[in-house]
Scaffold this active site. Structure first.
Site, short mmCIF file in Angstrom:
data_model
loop_
_atom_site.label_atom_id
_atom_site.label_comp_id
_atom_site.label_asym_id
_atom_site.label_seq_id
_atom_site.Cartn_x
_atom_site.Cartn_y
_atom_site.Cartn_z
N GLU A 1 12.69 3.15 2.36
CA GLU A 1 11.93 3.66 3.51
C GLU A 1 12.70 3.55 4.83
OE1 GLU A 1 9.27 5.22 2.72
OE2 GLU A 1 8.96 4.42 0.71
N PHE B 1 0.85 -1.19 0.00
CA PHE B 1 0.00 0.00 0.00
C PHE B 1 0.88 1.24 0.00
CE2 PHE B 1 -2.36 3.33 2.39
CZ PHE B 1 -3.42 3.49 1.51
N GLY B 2 0.71 2.08 -1.01
CA GLY B 2 1.43 3.34 -1.11
C GLY B 2 0.51 4.51 -0.83
N TYR B 3 0.93 5.42 0.01
CA TYR B 3 0.13 6.60 0.34
C TYR B 3 0.91 7.89 0.17
CZ TYR B 3 2.71 6.25 4.72
OH TYR B 3 3.72 6.16 5.65
N GLY B 4 2.18 7.79 -0.22
CA GLY B 4 3.02 8.96 -0.48
C GLY B 4 3.60 8.82 -1.88
N SER B 5 4.91 8.87 -1.98
CA SER B 5 5.55 8.81 -3.30
C SER B 5 5.32 7.48 -4.01
CB SER B 5 7.06 9.08 -3.18
OG SER B 5 7.69 8.11 -2.38
#
Length: 185
Positions: free
Chosen positions: A84, A4-8
């Site tokens: 990350e 799950f990606g919520y930024g870049s």
């Protein structure tokens, strides 16, 4: 396996995937409270990037990517762990895909108390911090604007991101107007 990606990761996943879909997680909100000493800032002057904070009645939209079964063998998770590394840890969370499916996925969260956590600040302070920051992956302004654009593209609402974008654009426009006024004298 899903990520799950919520930024870049929304606009620049930099890994191979076999399926992607807008997705949401329950009980979390996106905030520009994490320092970035290695991508959108420098060790002596970290930029501001997003992390997630727990918020029981909230929903955070992003993009879920399904990896091939060979993803762990080809180093995808190792690469993401490295990307990350500045305070983020992996969590496994339920993801709600926009087509109605629910899956479990990995998400990187930088919790309060990590060495790069910047925490809450006023909108004005965060905007100025973003305007002043640049790192090996580019300017912090670019990160904010790309995130806002990507969220609109998937139809997601995020008042924190959009208000911060508005503040940054306002400062940039005022700076341009001031620059235009000085060039004519």
């Amino acid at each position: 396996m899903w990520i799950f990606g919520y930024g870049s990761l929304i606009w620049r996943p930099d890994f191979d995937w076999v399926e992607s879909a807008p997705a949401a997680i329950e009980g979390w909100e996106r905030r520009f409270w994490q320092g970035s000493p290695d991508h959108r800032g420098m060790p002596h002057s970290p930029g501001r990037v997003v992390t997630l904070i727990e918020a029981p009645s909230s929903r955070c939209w992003g993009v879920a990517y399904r990896l091939s079964s060979a993803a762990t063998e080809d180093g995808t998770l190792d690469d993401l762990d490295d990307r990350e590394k500045a305070g983020y840890r992996r969590l496994e969370l339920p993801l709600h895909l926009n087509d109605g499916r629910s899956v479990r996925g990995l998400c990187y969260v930088a919790a309060e108390g990590n060495e790069n956590f910047l925490g809450e600040a006023s909108l004005r302070q965060m905007a100025q911090h973003i305007l002043d920051s640049v790192g090996p992956s580019g300017s912090n302004v670019e990160y904010l604007l790309e995130l806002a654009t990507a969220l609109r593209r998937i139809g997601a609402e995020d008042q924190h991101v959009f208000r911060l974008e508005e503040q940054v654009r306002s400062v940039l426009e005022a700076s341009e107007r001031q620059g235009d006024g000085q060039s004519g004298s």
